[in-house]
Write a protein that holds these residues in place. Structure first.
Motif, PDB file in Angstrom:
ATOM      1  N   ASP A 196     -13.073   1.695  13.106  1.00 45.68           N
ATOM      2  CA  ASP A 196     -14.009   1.913  12.049  1.00 45.68           C
ATOM      3  C   ASP A 196     -13.382   2.092  10.919  1.00 45.68           C
ATOM      4  N   LEU A 197     -13.557   1.391   9.759  1.00 41.94           N
ATOM      5  CA  LEU A 197     -13.150   1.613   8.489  1.00 41.94           C
ATOM      6  C   LEU A 197     -13.727   2.423   7.610  1.00 41.94           C
ATOM      7  N   ILE A 198     -13.185   3.670   7.588  1.00 42.65           N
ATOM      8  CA  ILE A 198     -13.925   4.807   6.877  1.00 42.65           C
ATOM      9  C   ILE A 198     -13.791   4.533   5.464  1.00 42.65           C
ATOM     10  N   ASP A 199     -12.572   4.412   4.930  1.00 47.51           N
ATOM     11  CA  ASP A 199     -12.229   4.488   3.589  1.00 47.51           C
ATOM     12  C   ASP A 199     -10.746   3.927   3.013  1.00 47.51           C
ATOM     13  N   ALA A 200     -10.883   3.270   1.726  1.00 49.00           N
ATOM     14  CA  ALA A 200      -9.659   3.042   1.370  1.00 49.00           C
ATOM     15  C   ALA A 200      -9.810   3.483  -0.309  1.00 49.00           C
ATOM     16  N   ASP A 201      -8.208   3.653  -0.492  1.00 48.19           N
ATOM     17  CA  ASP A 201      -8.390   4.329  -1.962  1.00 48.19           C
ATOM     18  C   ASP A 201      -6.798   3.665  -2.636  1.00 48.19           C
ATOM     19  N   ILE A 202      -6.835   3.267  -3.869  1.00 48.54           N
ATOM     20  CA  ILE A 202      -5.620   2.788  -4.271  1.00 48.54           C
ATOM     21  C   ILE A 202      -5.116   3.891  -5.138  1.00 48.54           C
ATOM     22  N   ASN A 203      -3.764   4.300  -4.678  1.00 45.36           N
ATOM     23  CA  ASN A 203      -3.188   5.152  -5.780  1.00 45.36           C
ATOM     24  C   ASN A 203      -1.685   4.967  -6.235  1.00 45.36           C
ATOM     25  N   ASN A 204      -1.451   4.510  -7.299  1.00 47.89           N
ATOM     26  CA  ASN A 204      -0.299   3.678  -8.019  1.00 47.89           C
ATOM     27  C   ASN A 204      -0.158   2.429  -7.301  1.00 47.89           C
ATOM     28  N   ASP A 205       1.034   2.271  -6.425  1.00 44.34           N
ATOM     29  CA  ASP A 205       1.342   0.843  -5.889  1.00 44.34           C
ATOM     30  C   ASP A 205       0.938   0.923  -4.179  1.00 44.34           C
ATOM     31  N   CYS A 206       0.108   1.960  -3.773  1.00 42.83           N
ATOM     32  CA  CYS A 206      -0.264   1.949  -2.446  1.00 42.83           C
ATOM     33  C   CYS A 206      -1.530   2.273  -2.413  1.00 42.83           C
TER      34      CYS A 206
ATOM     35  N   SER B 243      -0.896   4.538   4.561  1.00 43.83           N
ATOM     36  CA  SER B 243      -0.778   3.577   3.227  1.00 43.83           C
ATOM     37  C   SER B 243       0.009   2.498   3.364  1.00 43.83           C
ATOM     38  N   PHE B 244       0.028   1.581   2.524  1.00 46.81           N
ATOM     39  CA  PHE B 244       0.651   0.003   2.490  1.00 46.81           C
ATOM     40  C   PHE B 244       0.710  -0.063   1.121  1.00 46.81           C
ATOM     41  N   ASP B 245       2.140  -0.740   0.907  1.00 46.56           N
ATOM     42  CA  ASP B 245       2.728  -0.813  -0.432  1.00 46.56           C
ATOM     43  C   ASP B 245       1.921  -2.222  -0.804  1.00 46.56           C
ATOM     44  N   LEU B 246       1.570  -2.149  -2.182  1.00 44.65           N
ATOM     45  CA  LEU B 246       0.883  -3.338  -2.620  1.00 44.65           C
ATOM     46  C   LEU B 246       1.591  -4.237  -3.595  1.00 44.65           C
ATOM     47  N   THR B 247       2.851  -3.922  -3.904  1.00 48.22           N
ATOM     48  CA  THR B 247       3.713  -4.457  -4.681  1.00 48.22           C
ATOM     49  C   THR B 247       3.809  -5.908  -4.555  1.00 48.22           C
TER      50      THR B 247
ATOM     51  N   ASP C 224      14.117 -14.277  -1.200  1.00 45.45           N
ATOM     52  CA  ASP C 224      14.839 -13.424  -2.296  1.00 45.45           C
ATOM     53  C   ASP C 224      13.766 -12.343  -3.113  1.00 45.45           C
ATOM     54  N   ASN C 225      12.522 -12.568  -2.972  1.00 45.88           N
ATOM     55  CA  ASN C 225      11.472 -11.783  -3.777  1.00 45.88           C
ATOM     56  C   ASN C 225      10.896 -10.902  -2.795  1.00 45.88           C
ATOM     57  N   ASP C 226      10.923 -10.983  -1.588  1.00 46.43           N
ATOM     58  CA  ASP C 226      10.201 -10.149  -0.535  1.00 46.43           C
ATOM     59  C   ASP C 226      10.939  -9.491   0.331  1.00 46.43           C
ATOM     60  N   THR C 227      11.269  -8.264   0.221  1.00 43.95           N
ATOM     61  CA  THR C 227      12.282  -7.426   1.149  1.00 43.95           C
ATOM     62  C   THR C 227      11.439  -7.096   2.193  1.00 43.95           C
ATOM     63  N   ASN C 228      10.056  -7.019   2.121  1.00 42.20           N
ATOM     64  CA  ASN C 228       9.160  -6.681   3.452  1.00 42.20           C
ATOM     65  C   ASN C 228       9.364  -5.162   3.680  1.00 42.20           C
ATOM     66  N   LEU C 229       9.832  -4.244   2.677  1.00 44.58           N
ATOM     67  CA  LEU C 229       9.956  -2.730   3.119  1.00 44.58           C
ATOM     68  C   LEU C 229       9.107  -2.302   1.983  1.00 44.58           C
ATOM     69  N   PRO C 230       8.207  -1.237   2.777  1.00 40.67           N
ATOM     70  CA  PRO C 230       7.419  -0.452   1.709  1.00 40.67           C
ATOM     71  C   PRO C 230       8.238   0.236   0.464  1.00 40.67           C
ATOM     72  N   ASN C 231       7.599   0.768  -0.465  1.00 37.61           N
ATOM     73  CA  ASN C 231       8.246   1.378  -1.816  1.00 37.61           C
ATOM     74  C   ASN C 231       8.192   3.007  -0.918  1.00 37.61           C
ATOM     75  N   GLU C 232       9.014   3.843  -1.469  1.00 35.58           N
ATOM     76  CA  GLU C 232       9.552   4.905  -1.240  1.00 35.58           C
ATOM     77  C   GLU C 232       7.994   5.922  -0.845  1.00 35.58           C
ATOM     78  N   TYR C 233       7.011   5.500  -1.538  1.00 31.94           N
ATOM     79  CA  TYR C 233       5.673   6.384  -1.622  1.00 31.94           C
ATOM     80  C   TYR C 233       4.635   5.928  -0.473  1.00 31.94           C
ATOM     81  N   CYS C 234       4.900   4.711  -0.143  1.00 35.71           N
ATOM     82  CA  CYS C 234       4.079   4.150   1.038  1.00 35.71           C
ATOM     83  C   CYS C 234       4.518   4.254   2.274  1.00 35.71           C
ATOM     84  N   ASP C 235       3.824   4.208   3.396  1.00 40.83           N
ATOM     85  CA  ASP C 235       3.825   4.323   4.667  1.00 40.83           C
ATOM     86  C   ASP C 235       4.506   3.037   5.232  1.00 40.83           C
TER      87      ASP C 235
END
Length: 145
Positions: free
Chosen positions: A52-62, A116-120, A22-33
């Motif tokens: 190679d992991l170059i960088d990661a940055d959080i922007n809002n919920d992504c 980008s990935f949804d963090l919610t 019920d609480n996890d639809t497994n769909l990203p929010n509209e701003y994340c890939d």
């Protein structure tokens, strides 16, 4: 090849299984890939092609993750962000993540890609701040929501 096929099938089954909750639809929010997967077994048994992991940055919920790997153009790369499901009870709480690359491209060129990935789904009730530990990234990230 069989190992990759079995793993891909298991990832797909995990997505299907998680959609029933019920609480996890497994769909990203509209701003994340893409959506972030929370699955302890998948996290513990994760198999990935080299990147190679170059960088990661959080922007809002992504979280935007920049990687580089060999390939023809990177258009067929499959990327999955997997959370262990474990929450370290500290202040703020901490979560552990791994990135998986499935790369079937057989070219020797080297490409960079940002996805980008949804963090919610990682949010914790009663908290508004989490420290994220992404395997391969030198420093942790602070996710405030």
């Amino acid at each position: 090849m069989i190992k990759k096929t079995l793993f891909t099938v298991s990832v797909i089954l995990c997505f299907v299984n998680m959609q029933c909750e019920d609480n996890d639809t497994n769909l990203p929010n509209e701003y994340c890939d893409k959506a972030t997967v929370i699955n302890e077994d998948l996290y513990n048994n994760l198999v990935s092609d080299h990147f190679d992991l170059i960088d990661a940055d959080i922007n809002n919920d992504c979280i935007a993750i920049k990687i580089a790997a060999s390939g023809c153009d990177g258009s067929t790369w499959e990327l999955h962000l997997v959370d262990s499901g474990a929450v370290a009870e500290s202040s703020p709480e901490q979560r552990y993540l791994k990135l998986q690359l499935l790369n079937t491209e057989l070219c020797d060129a080297y490409f960079e890609k940002v996805i980008s990935f949804d963090l919610t789904p990682l949010q914790i009730s009663g908290s508004n701040d989490i420290i994220l530990h992404l395997e391969g990234l030198e420093s942790s990230l602070n996710y405030t929501y």
